[in-house]
Design a protein around this motif. Structure first.
Motif, mmCIF file in Angstrom:
data_model
loop_
_atom_site.group_PDB
_atom_site.id
_atom_site.type_symbol
_atom_site.label_atom_id
_atom_site.label_comp_id
_atom_site.label_asym_id
_atom_site.label_seq_id
_atom_site.Cartn_x
_atom_site.Cartn_y
_atom_site.Cartn_z
ATOM 1 N N ARG A 86 52.696 43.716 110.048
ATOM 2 C CA ARG A 86 53.188 44.757 108.955
ATOM 3 C C ARG A 86 52.401 44.588 107.665
ATOM 4 O O ARG A 86 52.807 44.610 106.572
ATOM 5 C CB ARG A 86 54.550 44.272 108.730
ATOM 6 C CG ARG A 86 55.663 44.705 109.557
ATOM 7 C CD ARG A 86 57.149 44.514 109.497
ATOM 8 N NE ARG A 86 58.019 44.883 110.479
ATOM 9 C CZ ARG A 86 57.902 44.062 111.706
ATOM 10 N NH1 ARG A 86 57.539 43.167 112.114
ATOM 11 N NH2 ARG A 86 58.986 44.782 112.561
ATOM 12 N N TRP A 87 50.999 44.082 108.093
ATOM 13 C CA TRP A 87 50.214 43.824 106.998
ATOM 14 C C TRP A 87 49.842 44.847 105.913
ATOM 15 O O TRP A 87 49.440 44.903 104.883
ATOM 16 C CB TRP A 87 48.794 43.440 107.445
ATOM 17 C CG TRP A 87 48.085 42.558 106.426
ATOM 18 C CD1 TRP A 87 46.688 43.156 105.896
ATOM 19 C CD2 TRP A 87 48.155 41.467 105.662
ATOM 20 N NE1 TRP A 87 46.338 42.306 104.898
ATOM 21 C CE2 TRP A 87 46.991 41.390 104.605
ATOM 22 C CE3 TRP A 87 49.352 40.541 105.514
ATOM 23 C CZ2 TRP A 87 47.041 40.416 103.700
ATOM 24 C CZ3 TRP A 87 49.207 39.633 104.746
ATOM 25 C CH2 TRP A 87 48.034 39.439 103.630
ATOM 26 N N ASP A 88 49.968 46.148 106.568
ATOM 27 C CA ASP A 88 49.816 47.223 105.886
ATOM 28 C C ASP A 88 50.987 47.516 104.723
ATOM 29 O O ASP A 88 50.458 47.984 103.498
ATOM 30 C CB ASP A 88 49.959 48.642 106.857
ATOM 31 C CG ASP A 88 51.054 48.810 107.535
ATOM 32 O OD1 ASP A 88 51.802 47.732 107.884
ATOM 33 O OD2 ASP A 88 51.382 49.811 107.779
ATOM 34 N N LEU A 89 52.144 47.203 104.970
ATOM 35 C CA LEU A 89 53.151 46.894 104.144
ATOM 36 C C LEU A 89 52.945 45.852 102.965
ATOM 37 O O LEU A 89 53.338 46.284 101.876
ATOM 38 C CB LEU A 89 54.556 46.958 104.721
ATOM 39 C CG LEU A 89 55.008 47.870 105.723
ATOM 40 C CD1 LEU A 89 56.229 47.611 106.126
ATOM 41 C CD2 LEU A 89 55.063 49.270 105.072
ATOM 42 N N VAL A 90 52.238 44.865 103.370
ATOM 43 C CA VAL A 90 52.082 43.775 102.457
ATOM 44 C C VAL A 90 51.020 44.067 101.494
ATOM 45 O O VAL A 90 51.037 44.170 100.204
ATOM 46 C CB VAL A 90 51.690 42.540 103.120
ATOM 47 C CG1 VAL A 90 50.947 41.405 102.131
ATOM 48 C CG2 VAL A 90 52.995 42.022 104.188
ATOM 49 N N MET A 91 49.890 44.946 102.172
ATOM 50 C CA MET A 91 48.888 45.419 100.961
ATOM 51 C C MET A 91 49.345 46.486 100.118
ATOM 52 O O MET A 91 48.973 46.648 98.989
ATOM 53 C CB MET A 91 47.789 45.975 101.919
ATOM 54 C CG MET A 91 46.854 44.822 102.808
ATOM 55 S SD MET A 91 46.419 43.389 101.751
ATOM 56 C CE MET A 91 45.210 44.478 100.706
ATOM 57 N N ALA A 92 50.270 47.173 100.602
ATOM 58 C CA ALA A 92 50.892 48.346 99.607
ATOM 59 C C ALA A 92 51.628 47.786 98.598
ATOM 60 O O ALA A 92 51.366 47.834 97.340
ATOM 61 C CB ALA A 92 51.843 49.459 100.602
ATOM 62 N N ALA A 93 52.375 46.689 99.016
ATOM 63 C CA ALA A 93 53.176 45.805 97.911
ATOM 64 C C ALA A 93 52.135 45.268 97.045
ATOM 65 O O ALA A 93 52.491 44.875 95.752
ATOM 66 C CB ALA A 93 53.988 44.950 98.304
ATOM 67 N N ASP A 94 51.008 44.802 97.515
ATOM 68 C CA ASP A 94 50.053 43.976 96.753
ATOM 69 C C ASP A 94 49.508 44.919 95.779
ATOM 70 O O ASP A 94 49.063 44.384 94.669
ATOM 71 C CB ASP A 94 48.860 43.459 97.706
ATOM 72 C CG ASP A 94 47.936 42.688 96.910
ATOM 73 O OD1 ASP A 94 48.063 41.477 96.616
ATOM 74 O OD2 ASP A 94 46.780 43.406 96.526
ATOM 75 N N ALA A 95 49.464 46.217 96.042
ATOM 76 C CA ALA A 95 48.816 47.163 95.045
ATOM 77 C C ALA A 95 49.768 47.307 93.803
ATOM 78 O O ALA A 95 49.356 47.572 92.737
ATOM 79 C CB ALA A 95 48.675 48.443 95.817
ATOM 80 N N VAL A 96 51.096 47.317 94.359
ATOM 81 C CA VAL A 96 52.083 47.276 93.222
ATOM 82 C C VAL A 96 51.921 46.293 92.383
ATOM 83 O O VAL A 96 52.181 46.426 91.082
ATOM 84 C CB VAL A 96 53.377 47.625 93.691
ATOM 85 C CG1 VAL A 96 54.432 47.582 92.726
ATOM 86 C CG2 VAL A 96 53.405 48.959 94.749
ATOM 87 N N GLY A 97 51.899 44.945 92.886
ATOM 88 C CA GLY A 97 51.784 43.838 92.365
ATOM 89 C C GLY A 97 50.486 43.960 91.336
ATOM 90 O O GLY A 97 50.459 43.473 90.241
ATOM 91 N N LEU A 98 49.418 44.388 91.864
ATOM 92 C CA LEU A 98 48.087 44.390 90.796
ATOM 93 C C LEU A 98 48.601 45.410 89.839
ATOM 94 O O LEU A 98 48.075 44.967 88.505
ATOM 95 C CB LEU A 98 47.085 45.023 91.788
ATOM 96 C CG LEU A 98 45.832 45.500 91.033
ATOM 97 C CD1 LEU A 98 45.048 44.342 90.914
ATOM 98 C CD2 LEU A 98 44.942 46.407 91.840
#
Length: 229
Positions: A86-98
């Motif tokens: 589910r790395w795509d979801l992790v990266m989307a959340a990473d964008a929010v964290g950024l």
């Protein structure tokens, strides 16, 4: 604000997970996973707080940040294959964290009365500092200066925070406009695979190229033959 704090905690967790996955790449032990998780999750905020004189750093005054990083490292250690699918979801959340880290960094700098350049620098440092520390710990060139439209998105978030302040918007609108800009740019870059232009490698080192240029000047007149009269 409670909502900003929750987003900050979410961003810390996601960054910790991404840091822990770098430990998986190098097959580090359990301690290595936790170290990279903590370094990535709170490293940028700690550097920011030290530079602006907010000591002890927030991560040590509110240990929730450290516990969240440890939780992220533990999740990766126990369930790396499931999370990776589910790395795509992790990266989307990473964008929010950024976006959140970019906005919070700018707001913290403004609170300590830094100038425009200082505010933008603290915005970028908060959002990318943890990733730089993570990459240095595993002897890699930091990803933020090598690949991805990442630091640039954070930079734009910091500039948006400044622009919103100059426009007379309140702190809440400054924060959320900065979050939206940085997060939105990062998501667009991920979807369309946008990167900044890269410098091309030279055929030889600058020293060798300079030596050849000088050698060419010395031999130039000799290869032209006698001058016609």
């Amino acid at each position: 604000m409670a909502l900003t704090y929750l987003l900050d905690i979410l961003g810390t967790l996601v960054f910790a997970v991404s840091g822990a996955f770098r430990a998986v790449k190098y097959e580090l032990d359990f301690l290595g996973v936790l170290v990279l998780a903590v370094a990535t999750g709170v490293g940028g905020g700690i550097l920011r707080d030290i530079l602006i004189g907010s000591v002890p750093p927030a991560a040590f005054r509110d240990e929730t940040y450290l516990f969240v990083c440890l939780l992220g490292g533990l999740l990766v250690f126990l369930a790396a294959p499931k999370i990776a699918r589910r790395w795509d979801l992790v990266m989307a959340a990473d964008a929010v964290g950024l976006g959140v880290f970019s906005a919070i960094g700018a707001a913290k700098a403004a609170e300590f009365h830094l100038g425009p350049l200082g505010i933008v620098m603290m915005s970028v440092l908060t959002a990318t500092g943890g990733g730089v520390i993570r990459d240095i710990l595993v002897s890699e060139i930091p990803a933020v200066i090598r690949v991805d439209f990442y630091a640039t998105a954070a930079l734009c978030g910091g500039l948006c925070f400044l622009a919103a302040g100059l426009a007379g918007l309140g702190e809440t609108l400054q924060l959320f406009s900065s979050i939206l800009v940085a997060t939105g740019l990062r998501l667009v870059a991920m979807i369309y695979r946008i990167n900044l232009p890269r410098v091309h490698s030279l055929p030889e080192s600058p020293t060798e190229l300079t030596q050849k240029r000088k050698a060419g000047k010395k031999t130039g007149p000799e290869t032209q033959g006698p001058r016609q009269r």
